[in-house]
Motif scaffolding. Structure first.
Motif, PDB file in Angstrom:
ATOM      1  N   SER A  35       5.364  -1.960  -0.766  1.00 51.07           N
ATOM      2  CA  SER A  35       6.342  -0.893  -0.598  1.00 51.07           C
ATOM      3  C   SER A  35       5.667   0.467  -0.630  1.00 51.07           C
ATOM      4  CB  SER A  35       7.386  -0.966  -1.715  1.00 51.07           C
ATOM      5  OG  SER A  35       6.769  -0.698  -2.964  1.00 51.07           O
ATOM      6  N   PHE A  47      11.891   5.655  -4.094  1.00 52.08           N
ATOM      7  CA  PHE A  47      11.660   4.576  -3.153  1.00 52.08           C
ATOM      8  C   PHE A  47      11.787   5.077  -1.719  1.00 52.08           C
ATOM      9  CE2 PHE A  47      11.559   0.440  -1.417  1.00 52.08           C
ATOM     10  CZ  PHE A  47      12.611   0.281  -0.539  1.00 52.08           C
ATOM     11  N   ALA A  50      10.118  -0.849   1.912  1.00 55.46           N
ATOM     12  CA  ALA A  50       9.393  -2.034   1.460  1.00 55.46           C
ATOM     13  C   ALA A  50       9.449  -3.109   2.533  1.00 55.46           C
ATOM     14  CB  ALA A  50       9.984  -2.567   0.156  1.00 55.46           C
ATOM     15  N   THR A  58      12.652  -6.155   5.711  1.00 58.85           N
ATOM     16  CA  THR A  58      12.304  -4.799   5.302  1.00 58.85           C
ATOM     17  C   THR A  58      13.506  -4.152   4.629  1.00 58.85           C
ATOM     18  OG1 THR A  58      12.956  -3.806   7.403  1.00 58.85           O
ATOM     19  CG2 THR A  58      10.661  -4.507   7.193  1.00 58.85           C
ATOM     20  N   ILE A 105      11.989  -6.671  -2.328  1.00 62.88           N
ATOM     21  CA  ILE A 105      11.805  -5.490  -1.478  1.00 62.88           C
ATOM     22  C   ILE A 105      12.804  -4.403  -1.851  1.00 62.88           C
ATOM     23  CG2 ILE A 105      10.726  -6.686   0.465  1.00 62.88           C
ATOM     24  CD1 ILE A 105      13.462  -6.696   1.856  1.00 62.88           C
TER      25      ILE A 105
END
Length: 125
Positions: A35, A47, A50, A58, A105
């Motif tokens: 990620s 974030f 990822a 994804t 993810i």
């Protein structure tokens, strides 16, 4: 142990593009995910995107999903890219690559035990 090395950061102007790379080495896993997170001074790590080990799944943060940023796997399974288009000054941050030995993810940074040193991206207006 797992080592992650990011590259591709730099100073660009608003509207430019950059592609960040992350190369994973060391211990191998049958399943894993990688990620990208970013962080600016005084803020928590955020974030970005990822991808799982095969590239079949994804996930992206809502503000970049389907828009300016995209994550992909390289021709070797140890490399992941973050393509960033139409960069804006608010994208200025240190971008970190992270990895986990599952197919998680999501965006919880605590779930990723392996981290790179980061690469600086600076976008001037």
């Amino acid at each position: 142990q797992v080592q992650l090395v990011e590259s591709g950061g730099g100073l660009v102007q608003a509207g430019d593009s950059l592609r960040l790379s992350c190369v994973r080495s060391g211990r191998t896993f049958s399943r894993y995910a990688m990620s990208w997170f970013r962080q600016t001074p005084g803020k928590e790590r955020e974030f970005v995107a990822a991808i799982n080990w095969s590239g079949s799944s994804t996930n992206s943060e809502d503000s970049v999903k389907g828009r300016r940023f995209s994550i992909s796997r390289g021709s070797t399974i140890n490399t992941v890219y973050l393509q960033m288009n139409s960069l804006q000054p608010e994208d200025t941050a240190v971008y970190y690559c992270a990895a986990v030995d599952t197919e998680y993810i999501g965006g919880d940074s605590n779930r990723y035990p392996y981290w790179g040193q980061g690469t600086q991206v600076t976008v001037s207006s």
